[in-house]
Design a protein around this motif. Structure first.
Motif, PDB file in Angstrom:
ATOM      1  N   PRO A   6       0.813  -1.218   0.000  1.00  0.00           N
ATOM      2  CA  PRO A   6       0.000   0.000   0.000  1.00  0.00           C
ATOM      3  C   PRO A   6       0.845   1.266   0.000  1.00  0.00           C
ATOM      4  CG  PRO A   6      -0.502  -1.389   1.913  1.00  0.00           C
ATOM      5  CD  PRO A   6       0.645  -2.003   1.201  1.00  0.00           C
ATOM      6  N   ASP A   7       0.302   2.295  -0.589  1.00  0.00           N
ATOM      7  CA  ASP A   7       0.884   3.637  -0.607  1.00  0.00           C
ATOM      8  C   ASP A   7      -0.257   4.573  -0.231  1.00  0.00           C
ATOM      9  OD1 ASP A   7       2.247   5.999  -1.068  1.00  0.00           O
ATOM     10  OD2 ASP A   7       2.224   5.803  -3.258  1.00  0.00           O
ATOM     11  N   PHE A   8      -0.390   4.875   1.066  1.00  0.00           N
ATOM     12  CA  PHE A   8      -1.560   5.588   1.571  1.00  0.00           C
ATOM     13  C   PHE A   8      -1.403   7.104   1.554  1.00  0.00           C
ATOM     14  CE2 PHE A   8      -2.065   1.532   4.086  1.00  0.00           C
ATOM     15  CZ  PHE A   8      -3.176   1.092   3.390  1.00  0.00           C
ATOM     16  N   GLU A   9      -2.526   7.762   1.319  1.00  0.00           N
ATOM     17  CA  GLU A   9      -2.660   9.209   1.428  1.00  0.00           C
ATOM     18  C   GLU A   9      -3.955   9.477   2.196  1.00  0.00           C
ATOM     19  OE1 GLU A   9      -3.597  13.061  -1.451  1.00  0.00           O
ATOM     20  OE2 GLU A   9      -3.179  11.124  -2.356  1.00  0.00           O
ATOM     21  N   VAL A  10      -3.891  10.353   3.190  1.00  0.00           N
ATOM     22  CA  VAL A  10      -5.077  10.753   3.953  1.00  0.00           C
ATOM     23  C   VAL A  10      -5.286  12.243   3.731  1.00  0.00           C
ATOM     24  CG1 VAL A  10      -6.111  11.013   6.240  1.00  0.00           C
ATOM     25  CG2 VAL A  10      -4.691   9.029   5.745  1.00  0.00           C
ATOM     26  N   ARG A  11      -6.529  12.599   3.344  1.00  0.00           N
ATOM     27  CA  ARG A  11      -6.846  14.010   3.132  1.00  0.00           C
ATOM     28  C   ARG A  11      -8.352  14.193   3.089  1.00  0.00           C
ATOM     29  NH1 ARG A  11      -8.460  14.498  -2.138  1.00  0.00           N
ATOM     30  NH2 ARG A  11      -7.556  13.048  -3.637  1.00  0.00           N
ATOM     31  N   LEU A  12      -8.784  15.442   3.133  1.00  0.00           N
ATOM     32  CA  LEU A  12     -10.185  15.748   2.948  1.00  0.00           C
ATOM     33  C   LEU A  12     -10.510  15.677   1.455  1.00  0.00           C
ATOM     34  CD1 LEU A  12     -10.767  18.770   5.351  1.00  0.00           C
ATOM     35  CD2 LEU A  12     -11.329  16.361   5.728  1.00  0.00           C
ATOM     36  N   ALA A  13     -11.718  15.233   1.154  1.00  0.00           N
ATOM     37  CA  ALA A  13     -12.179  15.208  -0.228  1.00  0.00           C
ATOM     38  C   ALA A  13     -12.142  16.635  -0.774  1.00  0.00           C
ATOM     39  CB  ALA A  13     -13.585  14.626  -0.299  1.00  0.00           C
ATOM     40  N   ILE A  60     -10.772  11.059   3.539  1.00  0.00           N
ATOM     41  CA  ILE A  60     -10.619   9.815   2.789  1.00  0.00           C
ATOM     42  C   ILE A  60      -9.204   9.262   2.929  1.00  0.00           C
ATOM     43  CG2 ILE A  60     -12.482  10.254   1.153  1.00  0.00           C
ATOM     44  CD1 ILE A  60     -10.449  11.333  -0.835  1.00  0.00           C
ATOM     45  N   LEU A  61      -9.135   7.946   2.937  1.00  0.00           N
ATOM     46  CA  LEU A  61      -7.868   7.221   2.937  1.00  0.00           C
ATOM     47  C   LEU A  61      -7.751   6.580   1.562  1.00  0.00           C
ATOM     48  CD1 LEU A  61      -5.367   6.019   4.389  1.00  0.00           C
ATOM     49  CD2 LEU A  61      -6.847   4.115   5.089  1.00  0.00           C
ATOM     50  N   ILE A  62      -6.729   6.976   0.818  1.00  0.00           N
ATOM     51  CA  ILE A  62      -6.530   6.511  -0.545  1.00  0.00           C
ATOM     52  C   ILE A  62      -5.328   5.588  -0.580  1.00  0.00           C
ATOM     53  CG2 ILE A  62      -6.033   7.238  -2.925  1.00  0.00           C
ATOM     54  CD1 ILE A  62      -7.120  10.057  -1.977  1.00  0.00           C
ATOM     55  N   ASP A  63      -5.504   4.436  -1.218  1.00  0.00           N
ATOM     56  CA  ASP A  63      -4.372   3.537  -1.471  1.00  0.00           C
ATOM     57  C   ASP A  63      -3.945   3.770  -2.913  1.00  0.00           C
ATOM     58  OD1 ASP A  63      -2.529   1.551  -1.864  1.00  0.00           O
ATOM     59  OD2 ASP A  63      -3.750  -0.056  -0.982  1.00  0.00           O
ATOM     60  N   LEU A  71     -12.154   5.610  -8.440  1.00  0.00           N
ATOM     61  CA  LEU A  71     -13.258   5.487  -7.492  1.00  0.00           C
ATOM     62  C   LEU A  71     -13.043   4.334  -6.520  1.00  0.00           C
ATOM     63  CD1 LEU A  71     -16.468   6.051  -9.669  1.00  0.00           C
ATOM     64  CD2 LEU A  71     -15.511   7.585  -7.953  1.00  0.00           C
ATOM     65  N   ASP A  72     -12.264   3.355  -6.919  1.00  0.00           N
ATOM     66  CA  ASP A  72     -12.050   2.175  -6.088  1.00  0.00           C
ATOM     67  C   ASP A  72     -10.752   2.225  -5.281  1.00  0.00           C
ATOM     68  OD1 ASP A  72     -14.478   0.931  -6.826  1.00  0.00           O
ATOM     69  OD2 ASP A  72     -13.574   0.347  -8.730  1.00  0.00           O
ATOM     70  N   LYS A  73     -10.053   3.354  -5.318  1.00  0.00           N
ATOM     71  CA  LYS A  73      -8.806   3.482  -4.565  1.00  0.00           C
ATOM     72  C   LYS A  73      -9.018   4.020  -3.148  1.00  0.00           C
ATOM     73  CE  LYS A  73      -5.767   3.713  -8.477  1.00  0.00           C
ATOM     74  NZ  LYS A  73      -4.419   4.084  -8.854  1.00  0.00           N
ATOM     75  N   VAL A  74     -10.215   4.537  -2.862  1.00  0.00           N
ATOM     76  CA  VAL A  74     -10.518   4.987  -1.506  1.00  0.00           C
ATOM     77  C   VAL A  74     -10.843   3.754  -0.675  1.00  0.00           C
ATOM     78  CG1 VAL A  74     -12.144   6.272  -0.062  1.00  0.00           C
ATOM     79  CG2 VAL A  74     -11.234   7.309  -2.138  1.00  0.00           C
ATOM     80  N   VAL A  75     -10.054   3.545   0.391  1.00  0.00           N
ATOM     81  CA  VAL A  75     -10.200   2.347   1.227  1.00  0.00           C
ATOM     82  C   VAL A  75     -10.655   2.688   2.644  1.00  0.00           C
ATOM     83  CG1 VAL A  75      -8.575   0.994  -0.150  1.00  0.00           C
ATOM     84  CG2 VAL A  75      -7.729   2.338   1.799  1.00  0.00           C
ATOM     85  N   GLY A  76     -10.861   3.968   2.912  1.00  0.00           N
ATOM     86  CA  GLY A  76     -11.369   4.392   4.212  1.00  0.00           C
ATOM     87  C   GLY A  76     -12.023   5.752   4.067  1.00  0.00           C
ATOM     88  N   VAL A  77     -13.086   5.971   4.836  1.00  0.00           N
ATOM     89  CA  VAL A  77     -13.761   7.268   4.807  1.00  0.00           C
ATOM     90  C   VAL A  77     -14.341   7.547   6.181  1.00  0.00           C
ATOM     91  CG1 VAL A  77     -15.944   6.302   3.951  1.00  0.00           C
ATOM     92  CG2 VAL A  77     -15.452   8.713   3.582  1.00  0.00           C
TER      93      VAL A  77
END
Length: 90
Positions: A6-13, A60-63, A71-77
């Motif tokens: 995984p290569d995660f990024e956390v940010r606001l939409a 959102i947590l993006i992998d 659309l399917d790369k967001v793995v957490g919200v």
């Protein structure tokens, strides 16, 4: 078999696309996995929406390492409600 790193990024939409990605994940969890539904569920687009979405910030947590549609790369919200938006919501 290829291992997924995984290569995660956390940010606001930041965009409508980000919000749709969050709603797609909610659809997978609440509708597909848990059998939920509702008046605003869009089965064709696979989006779980509700009347509160415009009032919330969506964290959102993006992998970024996942292949396929963005659309399917967001793995957490997680939805965050600011005081000013709570007042608008009533």
């Amino acid at each position: 078999m290829t291992a997924h790193t995984p290569d995660f990024e956390v940010r606001l939409a930041k965009s409508d696309d980000d919000l749709r990605a969050a709603q797609r994940l909610r659809y997978r969890v609440f509708v597909e996995e848990l059998g939920g539904g509702g008046a605003m569920v869009d089965h064709d687009a696979r989006l779980e929406q509700d009347k509160f979405d415009p009032f919330y910030d969506h964290m959102i947590l993006i992998d970024r390492a996942l292949e396929g549609d963005a659309l399917d790369k967001v793995v957490g919200v997680y939805r965050l409600l600011r005081h000013d938006m709570a007042a608008k919501m009533g």
